[in-house]
Design a protein around this motif. Structure first.
Motif, short mmCIF file in Angstrom:
data_model
loop_
_atom_site.label_atom_id
_atom_site.label_comp_id
_atom_site.label_asym_id
_atom_site.label_seq_id
_atom_site.Cartn_x
_atom_site.Cartn_y
_atom_site.Cartn_z
N ILE A 283 -18.64 -11.74 12.91
CA ILE A 283 -19.01 -12.88 12.08
C ILE A 283 -19.32 -12.40 10.67
CG2 ILE A 283 -19.91 -14.15 14.06
CD1 ILE A 283 -22.72 -13.43 13.15
N HIS B 44 -21.17 -6.46 15.39
CA HIS B 44 -22.12 -7.58 15.42
C HIS B 44 -23.52 -7.09 15.05
CE1 HIS B 44 -23.66 -11.51 16.49
NE2 HIS B 44 -24.58 -10.94 17.25
N LYS C 264 -15.72 -20.09 13.66
CA LYS C 264 -17.16 -20.26 13.52
C LYS C 264 -17.82 -20.18 14.88
CE LYS C 264 -20.67 -23.31 11.56
NZ LYS C 264 -20.95 -24.58 10.85
N GLN C 265 -18.82 -19.30 14.99
CA GLN C 265 -19.49 -19.09 16.26
C GLN C 265 -20.65 -20.07 16.45
OE1 GLN C 265 -16.98 -17.14 17.63
NE2 GLN C 265 -18.70 -16.36 18.81
#
Length: 617
Positions: free
Chosen positions: A349, A531, A497-498
């Motif tokens: 992300i 991450h 988009k998470q």
């Protein structure tokens, strides 16, 4: 306005107020081999200083800064790091061999030995081979040697000395160049061999357009950079005449990669012969000529039989599947090791540190294995910003004058000049354009890896094609490029988009979450997710795919990120890491110097033929 010397990092001996003193230069002292040398001369009466080593000079009398363009220019020209000449025009300073006679005749014993190897007096004289006494470090004394003299444009550049019991040395500090390089200039074809004896063998049978690599079966061909354009770009055919052992095969593959397999032919000496000189002795002149005329073209595509890759298969049988190159972080290395001809996809992300971790991989592979990298990285623009981040990783220091000395900055800047290349077309971001420039860098600079960061900055050429099929085709082109040019391609791609979990925390994405297509998982050889765990203040590096099990396995490596130098440090068991703030380039230089000293105590392997009992030198 007057400043104090300490404002410039200069330490004046206690109690000194006038006269001239010598002290350590804050700009270059840390990079000096001789830490005792006080190279900075300070005139306390005039308030000025000058370093006799790095050239840094200045004064404590600082006038008000002129903010006009002309004032800024003058200020910049006064800075110690200012270089009025473009960096790429700087050339290393090489030592010239000591002047000696290279046209004298060989001793009768040496001539007789060479004759036994099929090499005539005429060939030896034409190639200016000499013999004589020379100090050899392996013997710690004088020894009788044969001397292969290296010329460039008719000037003696280097000499390789060889004793009868197979001890070797090149002239210390001299330029590394191909042997007999003058004889191939302007020729449409050339032969490149693994050693001087093989080059002499081809010269003996009438093929004067032959060169030898200077350092034997060594896949490091950095010295070729200076000769590709003027000596090899015009060649229609290049014959690769390396030995048939494992090291010779590695040299052959690197030469094919640098010159382009489409114009190369590999010589085959037949059963029981490992090199050209052995073939000349066993089967004679005409047979060695036949080796050249019957050399097969390299197959780039099509149908293959086992004989086409038999040597590679034999190596696998003999040594098994070998682990790839590693970055030196044990927790990550146990999960993933890299090799060329592969595609590596990295995702995460925004703000997770994807690009920073790719830079970590690049910096460490460059330091550990000498891999050169090419970047297409629009999101790291301007290029100076990206370079500054790399400099932090190499030096272990924050990129500013308070932490980084001028000497360190100058040293790492020169290192980047020859090891990292930035592809930044003005207005053409098509994949074809990026790959075309990367292929040029493979041939000219020997890059081993191409980074594309990110995928979505490549120009969209789908022209109405289904997105899944289009991405599949693009990934196939990247994989084909990696395989055909023997490079590792690292592709950074953004995920969709998470969403947040029930605790409001964004979880790590997977390769399947990359925007556009599941093919980012299906078609990659290595899949990595970076991450940032903002709760634990750690960085999780998830290895989610390793296509071949001998190269690694799925798992997670935990890191801490150093804000001061952009480096990642392994983090285990909740124990605070020890930050690595060492200058990798300086440490590497010290290690290479140590290795060179140790190597001088032993014979080199795989450089020339085995010695014979009747060898007279």
């Amino acid at each position: 306005m007057t400043k104090d010397y300490s404002d410039f990092g200069i330490q004046i001996p206690f109690g000194k107020r006038s006269g001239k003193v010598k002290t350590y230069c804050p700009q270059c002292h840390e990079t000096r081999r001789d830490k005792r040398d006080k190279s900075l001369s300070v005139d306390l009466d005039k308030g000025v200083w000058n370093c006799h080593y790095c050239g840094w000079g200045g004064t404590i009398h600082v006038s008000d800064f002129d903010d006009s363009p002309e004032g800024k220019r003058k200020w910049m020209e006064q800075q110690p790091w200012y270089n009025p000449h473009r960096l790429r025009k700087q050339k290393p300073v090489y030592k010239k061999p000591e002047h000696r006679q290279v046209n004298g005749s060989l001793s009768d014993k040496a001539l007789a030995w060479f004759k036994g190897r099929g090499i005539s007096k005429e060939t030896l004289e034409a190639c200016k081979v000499t013999d004589g006494m020379e100090w050899m470090p392996q013997k710690n004394g004088q020894a009788n040697t044969v001397q292969f003299n290296y010329f460039l444009n008719g000037e003696l550049i280097n000499t390789k000395f060889r004793t009868g019991d197979k001890c070797f040395k090149l002239c210390s500090g001299a330029q590394l160049i191909p042997y007999n390089i003058d004889c191939i200039k302007g020729q449409k074809e050339c032969i490149i061999t693994e050693g001087e004896m093989d080059a002499l063998s081809f010269y003996e049978i009438g093929y004067h357009n032959v060169v030898s690599v200077p350092n034997g079966a060594n896949a490091n061909l950095e010295y070729l950079d200076d000769f590709i354009e003027d000596y090899f770009d015009d060649k229609e055919t290049i014959y690769i005449a390396s030995d048939t052992d494992t090291k010779g095969t590695e040299l052959r593959d690197e030469l094919l990669r640098r010159f382009g397999a489409e114009r190369c032919r590999v010589l085959e000496y037949g059963e029981g012969c490992k090199d050209a000189n052995e073939h000349l002795q066993k089967f004679g002149r005409e047979s060695l000529k036949q080796v050249i005329t019957s050399a097969p073209e390299i197959k780039l595509e099509g149908v293959f039989t086992v004989s086409d890759f038999e040597e590679s298969l034999d190596t696998l049988f003999e040594h098994g599947m070998q682990k790839g190159v590693t970055i030196g972080h044990e927790n990550f290395d146990r999960l993933c090791s890299f090799e060329t001809k592969r595609l590596c996809t990295v995702t995460g992300i925004p703000g997770s540190g994807k690009s920073e971790f790719i830079d970590e991989i690049a910096e460490r592979l460059n330091m550990r294995y000498g891999w050169r990298f090419a970047y297409f990285s629009p999101e790291n623009a301007p290029l100076a910003y990206h370079a500054s981040k790399l400099i932090e990783k190499f030096t272990g220091k924050k990129f500013d004058k308070q932490h980084l000395t001028f000497g360190e900055y100058k040293q790492v800047k020169q290192h980047l000049e020859t090891n990292f290349f930035f592809i930044s077309p003005k207005d053409d971001y098509r994949l074809d354009t990026i790959l075309e420039k990367a292929k040029f860098l493979v041939r000219r600079k020997g890059i081993k890896a191409l980074v594309i960061d990110p995928y979505n900055r490549l120009e969209d050429e789908s022209d109405g094609m289904n997105e899944t099929k289009y991405i599949s085709r693009q990934l196939d082109r990247l994989t084909n490029f990696a395989q055909q040019n023997d490079v590792l391609v690292i592709l950074m791609a953004h995920p969709t988009k998470q969403t947040k979990n029930k605790d409001g925390v964004i979880e790590a994405p997977t390769l399947y979450d990359i925007s556009g297509s599941a093919h980012f998982y299906n078609k990659t050889d290595f899949g990595i997710v970076v991450h940032r765990n903002r709760v634990e203040n750690t960085v999780e590096v998830h290895v989610q795919k390793v296509k071949f099990r001998h190269l690694g396995e799925v798992g997670t490596a935990l890191f801490k990120y150093n804000l001061n130098n952009g480096r990642y440090v392994p983090y285990t068991n909740g124990i605070e890491p020890v930050w690595d703030n060492t200058n990798h380039i300086i440490e590497d230089y010290k290690q290479k110097e140590k290795d060179a000293m140790e190597a001088a105590q032993f014979d080199w392997d795989n450089i020339l033929e085995q010695p014979t009992e009747d060898c007279p030198f």
